[in-house]
Design a protein around this motif. Structure first.
Motif, PDB file in Angstrom:
ATOM      1  N   ALA A  44      -5.809  -6.955  -7.452  1.00  0.00           N
ATOM      2  CA  ALA A  44      -6.643  -6.447  -6.364  1.00  0.00           C
ATOM      3  C   ALA A  44      -6.668  -4.930  -6.425  1.00  0.00           C
ATOM      4  CB  ALA A  44      -6.109  -6.906  -5.015  1.00  0.00           C
ATOM      5  N   ASP A  45      -7.842  -4.355  -6.420  1.00  0.00           N
ATOM      6  CA  ASP A  45      -7.976  -2.899  -6.414  1.00  0.00           C
ATOM      7  C   ASP A  45      -7.992  -2.370  -4.974  1.00  0.00           C
ATOM      8  OD1 ASP A  45      -8.045  -2.820  -9.133  1.00  0.00           O
ATOM      9  OD2 ASP A  45     -10.160  -2.297  -9.316  1.00  0.00           O
ATOM     10  N   ASP A  46      -7.874  -1.041  -4.856  1.00  0.00           N
ATOM     11  CA  ASP A  46      -8.100  -0.296  -3.603  1.00  0.00           C
ATOM     12  C   ASP A  46      -6.981  -0.427  -2.581  1.00  0.00           C
ATOM     13  OD1 ASP A  46     -10.490   0.295  -4.838  1.00  0.00           O
ATOM     14  OD2 ASP A  46     -11.670  -1.108  -3.642  1.00  0.00           O
ATOM     15  N   PHE A  47      -5.778  -0.807  -2.988  1.00  0.00           N
ATOM     16  CA  PHE A  47      -4.635  -0.861  -2.083  1.00  0.00           C
ATOM     17  C   PHE A  47      -4.372   0.547  -1.550  1.00  0.00           C
ATOM     18  CE2 PHE A  47       0.136  -1.997  -1.718  1.00  0.00           C
ATOM     19  CZ  PHE A  47      -0.050  -2.712  -0.549  1.00  0.00           C
ATOM     20  N   ALA A  78      -3.549  -2.490  -7.242  1.00  0.00           N
ATOM     21  CA  ALA A  78      -3.625  -1.120  -7.730  1.00  0.00           C
ATOM     22  C   ALA A  78      -3.681  -0.154  -6.556  1.00  0.00           C
ATOM     23  CB  ALA A  78      -4.851  -0.947  -8.628  1.00  0.00           C
ATOM     24  N   LEU A  79      -2.720   0.748  -6.498  1.00  0.00           N
ATOM     25  CA  LEU A  79      -2.507   1.638  -5.364  1.00  0.00           C
ATOM     26  C   LEU A  79      -3.266   2.951  -5.519  1.00  0.00           C
ATOM     27  CD1 LEU A  79      -0.887   2.416  -2.776  1.00  0.00           C
ATOM     28  CD2 LEU A  79       0.948   3.181  -4.324  1.00  0.00           C
ATOM     29  N   MET A  80      -4.024   3.315  -4.477  1.00  0.00           N
ATOM     30  CA  MET A  80      -4.730   4.588  -4.431  1.00  0.00           C
ATOM     31  C   MET A  80      -3.876   5.606  -3.681  1.00  0.00           C
ATOM     32  SD  MET A  80      -8.577   3.257  -3.469  1.00  0.00           S
ATOM     33  CE  MET A  80      -9.415   4.795  -3.861  1.00  0.00           C
ATOM     34  N   ALA A 137       4.600  -2.351  -0.271  1.00  0.00           N
ATOM     35  CA  ALA A 137       5.033  -2.590  -1.644  1.00  0.00           C
ATOM     36  C   ALA A 137       6.557  -2.597  -1.750  1.00  0.00           C
ATOM     37  CB  ALA A 137       4.440  -1.524  -2.557  1.00  0.00           C
ATOM     38  N   LYS A 138       7.195  -1.680  -1.080  1.00  0.00           N
ATOM     39  CA  LYS A 138       8.661  -1.613  -1.133  1.00  0.00           C
ATOM     40  C   LYS A 138       9.298  -2.810  -0.442  1.00  0.00           C
ATOM     41  CE  LYS A 138       9.060   3.392  -1.620  1.00  0.00           C
ATOM     42  NZ  LYS A 138       9.549   4.670  -1.042  1.00  0.00           N
ATOM     43  N   ALA A 139       8.639  -3.321   0.584  1.00  0.00           N
ATOM     44  CA  ALA A 139       9.175  -4.469   1.306  1.00  0.00           C
ATOM     45  C   ALA A 139       8.916  -5.789   0.586  1.00  0.00           C
ATOM     46  CB  ALA A 139       8.573  -4.532   2.712  1.00  0.00           C
ATOM     47  N   HIS A 140       8.003  -5.789  -0.392  1.00  0.00           N
ATOM     48  CA  HIS A 140       7.643  -7.016  -1.109  1.00  0.00           C
ATOM     49  C   HIS A 140       7.626  -6.741  -2.613  1.00  0.00           C
ATOM     50  CE1 HIS A 140       5.996  -7.501   2.976  1.00  0.00           C
ATOM     51  NE2 HIS A 140       6.352  -8.763   2.830  1.00  0.00           N
ATOM     52  N   PRO A 141       8.798  -6.637  -3.236  1.00  0.00           N
ATOM     53  CA  PRO A 141       8.878  -6.280  -4.660  1.00  0.00           C
ATOM     54  C   PRO A 141       8.272  -7.307  -5.608  1.00  0.00           C
ATOM     55  CG  PRO A 141      11.032  -6.894  -3.786  1.00  0.00           C
ATOM     56  CD  PRO A 141      10.119  -6.772  -2.612  1.00  0.00           C
ATOM     57  N   SER A 142       7.963  -8.506  -5.128  1.00  0.00           N
ATOM     58  CA  SER A 142       7.317  -9.506  -5.988  1.00  0.00           C
ATOM     59  C   SER A 142       5.864  -9.143  -6.286  1.00  0.00           C
ATOM     60  CB  SER A 142       7.366 -10.881  -5.323  1.00  0.00           C
ATOM     61  OG  SER A 142       6.746 -10.848  -4.045  1.00  0.00           O
ATOM     62  N   LEU A 143       5.288  -8.230  -5.498  1.00  0.00           N
ATOM     63  CA  LEU A 143       3.916  -7.772  -5.726  1.00  0.00           C
ATOM     64  C   LEU A 143       3.940  -6.628  -6.740  1.00  0.00           C
ATOM     65  CD1 LEU A 143       0.902  -7.854  -4.909  1.00  0.00           C
ATOM     66  CD2 LEU A 143       1.457  -6.231  -3.078  1.00  0.00           C
ATOM     67  N   GLN A 144       3.344  -6.863  -7.909  1.00  0.00           N
ATOM     68  CA  GLN A 144       3.314  -5.835  -8.949  1.00  0.00           C
ATOM     69  C   GLN A 144       2.369  -4.710  -8.532  1.00  0.00           C
ATOM     70  OE1 GLN A 144       2.649  -7.406 -12.950  1.00  0.00           O
ATOM     71  NE2 GLN A 144       3.327  -9.425 -12.259  1.00  0.00           N
ATOM     72  N   ILE A 145       2.814  -3.469  -8.727  1.00  0.00           N
ATOM     73  CA  ILE A 145       2.034  -2.325  -8.295  1.00  0.00           C
ATOM     74  C   ILE A 145       1.591  -1.498  -9.497  1.00  0.00           C
ATOM     75  CG2 ILE A 145       2.006  -0.236  -6.891  1.00  0.00           C
ATOM     76  CD1 ILE A 145       2.259  -2.778  -5.258  1.00  0.00           C
ATOM     77  N   GLY A 146       0.304  -1.151  -9.509  1.00  0.00           N
ATOM     78  CA  GLY A 146      -0.237  -0.244 -10.511  1.00  0.00           C
ATOM     79  C   GLY A 146      -0.849   0.970  -9.834  1.00  0.00           C
ATOM     80  N   TRP A 147      -1.300   1.900 -10.639  1.00  0.00           N
ATOM     81  CA  TRP A 147      -1.935   3.122 -10.129  1.00  0.00           C
ATOM     82  C   TRP A 147      -3.440   3.002 -10.278  1.00  0.00           C
ATOM     83  CZ3 TRP A 147      -2.368   8.100 -13.468  1.00  0.00           C
ATOM     84  CH2 TRP A 147      -3.050   9.106 -12.749  1.00  0.00           C
ATOM     85  N   HIS A 148      -4.152   3.185  -9.158  1.00  0.00           N
ATOM     86  CA  HIS A 148      -5.612   3.122  -9.143  1.00  0.00           C
ATOM     87  C   HIS A 148      -6.146   4.555  -9.029  1.00  0.00           C
ATOM     88  CE1 HIS A 148      -9.309   0.885  -8.825  1.00  0.00           C
ATOM     89  NE2 HIS A 148      -9.631   1.377  -7.639  1.00  0.00           N
ATOM     90  N   LEU A 198       7.977   3.866  -6.665  1.00  0.00           N
ATOM     91  CA  LEU A 198       7.562   2.555  -7.143  1.00  0.00           C
ATOM     92  C   LEU A 198       7.425   2.550  -8.658  1.00  0.00           C
ATOM     93  CD1 LEU A 198       4.764   1.876  -4.509  1.00  0.00           C
ATOM     94  CD2 LEU A 198       7.000   0.737  -4.578  1.00  0.00           C
ATOM     95  N   GLU A 199       7.707   1.417  -9.279  1.00  0.00           N
ATOM     96  CA  GLU A 199       7.463   1.269 -10.707  1.00  0.00           C
ATOM     97  C   GLU A 199       5.973   1.064 -10.940  1.00  0.00           C
ATOM     98  OE1 GLU A 199       8.527  -1.637 -14.514  1.00  0.00           O
ATOM     99  OE2 GLU A 199       9.289  -2.120 -12.501  1.00  0.00           O
ATOM    100  N   CYS A 200       5.402   1.817 -11.852  1.00  0.00           N
ATOM    101  CA  CYS A 200       3.983   1.661 -12.188  1.00  0.00           C
ATOM    102  C   CYS A 200       3.860   0.640 -13.309  1.00  0.00           C
ATOM    103  CB  CYS A 200       3.383   2.999 -12.623  1.00  0.00           C
ATOM    104  SG  CYS A 200       1.605   2.916 -12.938  1.00  0.00           S
ATOM    105  N   ARG A 201       3.341  -0.532 -12.963  1.00  0.00           N
ATOM    106  CA  ARG A 201       3.238  -1.620 -13.940  1.00  0.00           C
ATOM    107  C   ARG A 201       1.970  -1.539 -14.774  1.00  0.00           C
ATOM    108  NH1 ARG A 201       6.611  -5.836 -12.121  1.00  0.00           N
ATOM    109  NH2 ARG A 201       6.104  -6.865 -14.091  1.00  0.00           N
ATOM    110  N   PHE A 202       0.926  -0.865 -14.247  1.00  0.00           N
ATOM    111  CA  PHE A 202      -0.337  -0.781 -14.977  1.00  0.00           C
ATOM    112  C   PHE A 202      -1.164   0.367 -14.411  1.00  0.00           C
ATOM    113  CE2 PHE A 202      -0.775  -3.742 -11.478  1.00  0.00           C
ATOM    114  CZ  PHE A 202      -1.967  -3.377 -10.869  1.00  0.00           C
ATOM    115  N   ILE A 203      -2.230   0.715 -15.138  1.00  0.00           N
ATOM    116  CA  ILE A 203      -3.137   1.787 -14.719  1.00  0.00           C
ATOM    117  C   ILE A 203      -4.580   1.283 -14.815  1.00  0.00           C
ATOM    118  CG2 ILE A 203      -4.074   4.066 -15.312  1.00  0.00           C
ATOM    119  CD1 ILE A 203      -1.309   4.804 -16.390  1.00  0.00           C
ATOM    120  N   ASN A 204      -5.364   1.562 -13.781  1.00  0.00           N
ATOM    121  CA  ASN A 204      -6.806   1.363 -13.842  1.00  0.00           C
ATOM    122  C   ASN A 204      -7.457   2.423 -12.967  1.00  0.00           C
ATOM    123  OD1 ASN A 204      -6.771   0.369 -11.121  1.00  0.00           O
ATOM    124  ND2 ASN A 204      -6.314  -1.685 -11.880  1.00  0.00           N
TER     125      ASN A 204
END
Length: 240
Positions: free
Chosen positions: A9-12, A35-37, A50-61, A114-120
């Protein structure tokens, strides 16, 4: 390699409503990455989620248009990705603004812890040659995640969509060859922005070959089509 499928999901962070929809479809549906803006009205709330739910992978948007910049009051090219791309490519001022934004937004992401798992990026502007070069120089070899450079695919092949997909892949293939990072093999959902359908997604996944396949979503509320789609998708469709 095995078949890997990821729902992103984009635009977090853009709005609190989007944040709520993203978290809801992660906890009650099958969204596994977002993907986090940075520097947006609801970024702080998104980081807390994101910090409260580490099962959700976070990327940089990364965002360079249609958003709130992090280093200036507004984008000189407004919401248009085409105007942004031309300005970055042809204007010294546009190019320098892009470089400042890439550097500052990456700095802000790192500050979250946060760990950056991906970039878009917003409107796929990370594939712009100047933007991609700035990303490589800014993020560097220390990034070990993946980047969105998969071949654009459409759910309903038509002569126009096949031409569009082919042209998009011809352009992206050079980025993939030069990429220092892993990238997705295919990208699905550009022809269903805000209107993803669970039946189409499941049928498509069943036909995919081995590889790394990304499905793109834009949850805007708990009841919007993309959110409903994610709630309906079978758990077996999700890459963990």
């Amino acid at each position: 390699m095995a078949k890997e499928v990821i729902f992103v999901a984009d635009d977090f962070g853009m709005t609190s409503e989007i944040n709520d929809a993203v978290l809801h479809t992660h906890l009650s549906g099958n969204l596994n990455a977002t993907a986090l803006m940075m520097a947006q009205p609801a970024t702080e709330g998104a980081v807390e989620m994101a910090k409260a739910h580490p099962s959700l992978q976070i990327g940089w948007h990364l965002h360079l248009n249609d958003s709130q910049p992090s280093t200036t009051d507004r984008w000189p090219w407004g919401a248009s990705p085409a105007k942004a791309g031309f300005s970055i490519g042809l204007s010294r001022n546009g190019y320098e603004l892009m470089r400042r934004e890439v550097a500052r937004q990456w700095e802000l992401f790192q500050e979250t812890g946060l760990e950056c798992r991906f970039i878009n990026s917003h409107h796929h502007l990370h594939a712009h040659p100047f933007v991609y070069r700035a990303l490589r120089e800014t993020v560097g070899s220390g990034f070990h995640g993946w980047i969105r450079l998969g071949k654009p695919r459409t759910f309903e092949p038509t002569p126009l969509s096949l031409l569009w997909s082919g042209l998009g892949w011809t352009y992206l293939e050079r980025r993939r060859r030069l990429s220092a990072w892993r990238s997705t093999d295919t990208l699905w959902g550009l022809d269903r922005i805000f209107h993803m359908n669970a039946g189409e997604v499941q049928a498509t996944i069943a036909t995919l070959p081995d590889g790394f396949h990304e499905f793109l979503f834009h949850p805007r509320s708990r009841t919007c089509p993309d959110s409903v789609c994610l709630l309906q998708l079978k758990a077996s469709s999700v890459h963990s």
